[in-house]
Design a protein around this motif. Structure first.
Motif, mmCIF file in Angstrom:
data_model
loop_
_atom_site.group_PDB
_atom_site.id
_atom_site.type_symbol
_atom_site.label_atom_id
_atom_site.label_comp_id
_atom_site.label_asym_id
_atom_site.label_seq_id
_atom_site.Cartn_x
_atom_site.Cartn_y
_atom_site.Cartn_z
ATOM 1 N N ALA A 37 9.659 -41.958 14.930
ATOM 2 C CA ALA A 37 8.915 -43.154 15.332
ATOM 3 C C ALA A 37 7.419 -42.914 15.202
ATOM 4 C CB ALA A 37 9.260 -43.533 16.768
ATOM 5 N N GLU A 38 6.786 -43.808 14.504
ATOM 6 C CA GLU A 38 5.327 -43.792 14.350
ATOM 7 C C GLU A 38 4.766 -44.834 15.316
ATOM 8 O OE1 GLU A 38 1.788 -42.505 13.149
ATOM 9 O OE2 GLU A 38 3.706 -41.630 12.590
ATOM 10 N N LEU A 39 4.010 -44.389 16.305
ATOM 11 C CA LEU A 39 3.487 -45.290 17.330
ATOM 12 C C LEU A 39 2.084 -45.760 16.955
ATOM 13 C CD1 LEU A 39 4.558 -43.331 20.540
ATOM 14 C CD2 LEU A 39 5.898 -44.887 19.117
ATOM 15 N N LYS A 40 1.843 -47.059 17.105
ATOM 16 C CA LYS A 40 0.548 -47.629 16.748
ATOM 17 C C LYS A 40 0.075 -48.605 17.818
ATOM 18 C CE LYS A 40 0.277 -45.641 12.718
ATOM 19 N NZ LYS A 40 -0.723 -44.616 12.453
ATOM 20 N N ALA A 41 -1.211 -48.545 18.088
ATOM 21 C CA ALA A 41 -1.872 -49.501 18.983
ATOM 22 C C ALA A 41 -3.273 -49.704 18.427
ATOM 23 C CB ALA A 41 -1.913 -48.981 20.409
ATOM 24 N N GLU A 42 -3.374 -50.542 17.424
ATOM 25 C CA GLU A 42 -4.633 -50.749 16.719
ATOM 26 C C GLU A 42 -4.977 -52.238 16.665
ATOM 27 O OE1 GLU A 42 -4.165 -46.993 13.690
ATOM 28 O OE2 GLU A 42 -3.607 -48.954 12.961
ATOM 29 N N LYS A 43 -6.238 -52.503 16.481
ATOM 30 C CA LYS A 43 -6.689 -53.893 16.392
ATOM 31 C C LYS A 43 -6.162 -54.551 15.110
ATOM 32 C CE LYS A 43 -10.822 -56.723 16.743
ATOM 33 N NZ LYS A 43 -12.277 -56.726 16.933
ATOM 34 N N ALA A 44 -6.306 -53.866 13.992
ATOM 35 C CA ALA A 44 -5.830 -54.377 12.709
ATOM 36 C C ALA A 44 -4.487 -53.722 12.401
ATOM 37 C CB ALA A 44 -6.831 -54.066 11.603
ATOM 38 N N PRO A 91 17.658 -39.743 10.121
ATOM 39 C CA PRO A 91 18.104 -40.665 9.081
ATOM 40 C C PRO A 91 17.247 -41.924 8.937
ATOM 41 C CG PRO A 91 19.598 -40.752 10.961
ATOM 42 C CD PRO A 91 18.609 -39.661 11.234
ATOM 43 N N PHE A 92 16.472 -42.275 9.980
ATOM 44 C CA PHE A 92 15.723 -43.527 9.945
ATOM 45 C C PHE A 92 14.282 -43.308 10.405
ATOM 46 C CE2 PHE A 92 20.139 -44.384 11.221
ATOM 47 C CZ PHE A 92 20.562 -45.031 10.069
ATOM 48 N N GLY A 93 13.397 -44.132 9.884
ATOM 49 C CA GLY A 93 12.008 -44.151 10.331
ATOM 50 C C GLY A 93 11.647 -45.549 10.782
ATOM 51 N N CYS A 94 10.769 -45.646 11.772
ATOM 52 C CA CYS A 94 10.312 -46.955 12.226
ATOM 53 C C CYS A 94 8.905 -46.830 12.785
ATOM 54 C CB CYS A 94 11.243 -47.541 13.285
ATOM 55 S SG CYS A 94 11.245 -46.644 14.841
ATOM 56 N N ALA A 95 8.233 -47.942 12.812
ATOM 57 C CA ALA A 95 6.916 -48.023 13.446
ATOM 58 C C ALA A 95 7.074 -48.828 14.728
ATOM 59 C CB ALA A 95 5.922 -48.709 12.507
ATOM 60 N N VAL A 96 6.533 -48.304 15.815
ATOM 61 C CA VAL A 96 6.534 -48.997 17.099
ATOM 62 C C VAL A 96 5.101 -49.441 17.337
ATOM 63 C CG1 VAL A 96 7.015 -48.825 19.563
ATOM 64 C CG2 VAL A 96 8.420 -47.538 17.929
ATOM 65 N N ILE A 97 4.899 -50.747 17.394
ATOM 66 C CA ILE A 97 3.551 -51.306 17.422
ATOM 67 C C ILE A 97 3.321 -52.036 18.734
ATOM 68 C CG2 ILE A 97 1.954 -52.856 16.242
ATOM 69 C CD1 ILE A 97 3.929 -52.398 13.761
ATOM 70 N N LYS A 98 2.315 -51.598 19.470
ATOM 71 C CA LYS A 98 1.964 -52.232 20.734
ATOM 72 C C LYS A 98 1.098 -53.449 20.453
ATOM 73 C CE LYS A 98 -0.289 -51.469 25.165
ATOM 74 N NZ LYS A 98 -1.034 -52.720 25.105
ATOM 75 N N ARG A 110 -1.721 -56.156 21.393
ATOM 76 C CA ARG A 110 -2.949 -56.130 22.185
ATOM 77 C C ARG A 110 -2.767 -56.940 23.473
ATOM 78 N NH1 ARG A 110 -7.940 -54.833 20.154
ATOM 79 N NH2 ARG A 110 -8.868 -56.584 21.241
ATOM 80 N N LEU A 111 -3.252 -56.364 24.545
ATOM 81 C CA LEU A 111 -3.248 -56.989 25.861
ATOM 82 C C LEU A 111 -1.838 -57.234 26.409
ATOM 83 C CD1 LEU A 111 -6.099 -59.572 25.196
ATOM 84 C CD2 LEU A 111 -6.322 -57.269 26.151
ATOM 85 N N LYS A 112 -0.852 -56.539 25.895
ATOM 86 C CA LYS A 112 0.531 -56.664 26.350
ATOM 87 C C LYS A 112 1.077 -55.276 26.650
ATOM 88 C CE LYS A 112 1.238 -61.117 25.422
ATOM 89 N NZ LYS A 112 1.744 -62.102 26.340
ATOM 90 N N GLY A 113 2.158 -55.227 27.412
ATOM 91 C CA GLY A 113 2.825 -53.972 27.682
ATOM 92 C C GLY A 113 3.621 -53.492 26.477
ATOM 93 N N VAL A 114 4.028 -52.248 26.510
ATOM 94 C CA VAL A 114 4.778 -51.667 25.395
ATOM 95 C C VAL A 114 6.067 -52.445 25.131
ATOM 96 C CG1 VAL A 114 5.968 -49.589 24.597
ATOM 97 C CG2 VAL A 114 3.768 -49.392 25.768
ATOM 98 N N ALA A 115 6.746 -52.894 26.172
ATOM 99 C CA ALA A 115 8.013 -53.618 26.000
ATOM 100 C C ALA A 115 7.838 -54.920 25.217
ATOM 101 C CB ALA A 115 8.645 -53.912 27.355
ATOM 102 N N ASP A 116 6.630 -55.442 25.140
ATOM 103 C CA ASP A 116 6.366 -56.670 24.382
ATOM 104 C C ASP A 116 5.931 -56.381 22.947
ATOM 105 O OD1 ASP A 116 6.896 -58.516 26.461
ATOM 106 O OD2 ASP A 116 4.940 -58.056 27.354
ATOM 107 N N GLY A 117 6.000 -55.119 22.550
ATOM 108 C CA GLY A 117 5.594 -54.725 21.199
ATOM 109 C C GLY A 117 6.692 -54.978 20.179
ATOM 110 N N TYR A 118 6.528 -54.365 19.028
ATOM 111 C CA TYR A 118 7.436 -54.578 17.906
ATOM 112 C C TYR A 118 7.949 -53.240 17.379
ATOM 113 C CZ TYR A 118 4.819 -58.942 17.942
ATOM 114 O OH TYR A 118 4.212 -60.106 18.323
ATOM 115 N N VAL A 119 9.184 -53.244 16.910
ATOM 116 C CA VAL A 119 9.733 -52.125 16.156
ATOM 117 C C VAL A 119 9.936 -52.642 14.744
ATOM 118 C CG1 VAL A 119 11.650 -50.522 15.868
ATOM 119 C CG2 VAL A 119 10.865 -51.135 18.169
#
Length: 102
Positions: free
Chosen positions: A17-24, A44-51, A53-62
């Motif tokens: 998992a590649e974690l990201k919390a960036e403006k762009a 076997p799998f890769g994913c990006a977990v994107i936080k 802005r102004l929300k909790g991690v659970a409201d992010g995207y995989v």
């Protein structure tokens, strides 16, 4: 870090998992990075977990690419078919539990 990076967090089952919390947000870069890192991590799998802005991690995207998603869904389908074939009652309760949770 570096050319043999294995992702930002362990414990995301079967994934690097590649974690990201960036403006762009640049999805294609994040997914490409996760796919490289899954090889280094031996997953076997890769994913990006994107936080978001102004929300909790659970409201992010995989996010993963379609090819990875198809491989993941095929694995899930095959595992469920095996469970259904060899332990129908266990599969039935598992399926019922997850349908009710949706």
């Amino acid at each position: 870090m570096g050319r043999l990076d294995i992702g930002d967090v362990s414990g995301y089952y079967l994934h690097a998992a590649e974690l990201k919390a960036e403006k762009a947000i640049t999805l294609s870069d994040y997914v490409a990075q996760a796919n490289r890192e899954r090889i280094h991590a031996g997953e076997p799998f890769g994913c990006a977990v994107i936080k978001r802005r102004l929300k909790g991690v659970a409201d992010g995207y995989v996010v993963r690419d379609v090819a990875t998603d198809c491989r993941l869904l095929n694995r899930l389908r095959d595992a469920e078919e095996l469970l259904k074939e060899y332990a129908f009652d266990v599969w039935f309760e598992h399926d019922k539990q997850h349908r009710e949770a949706a």
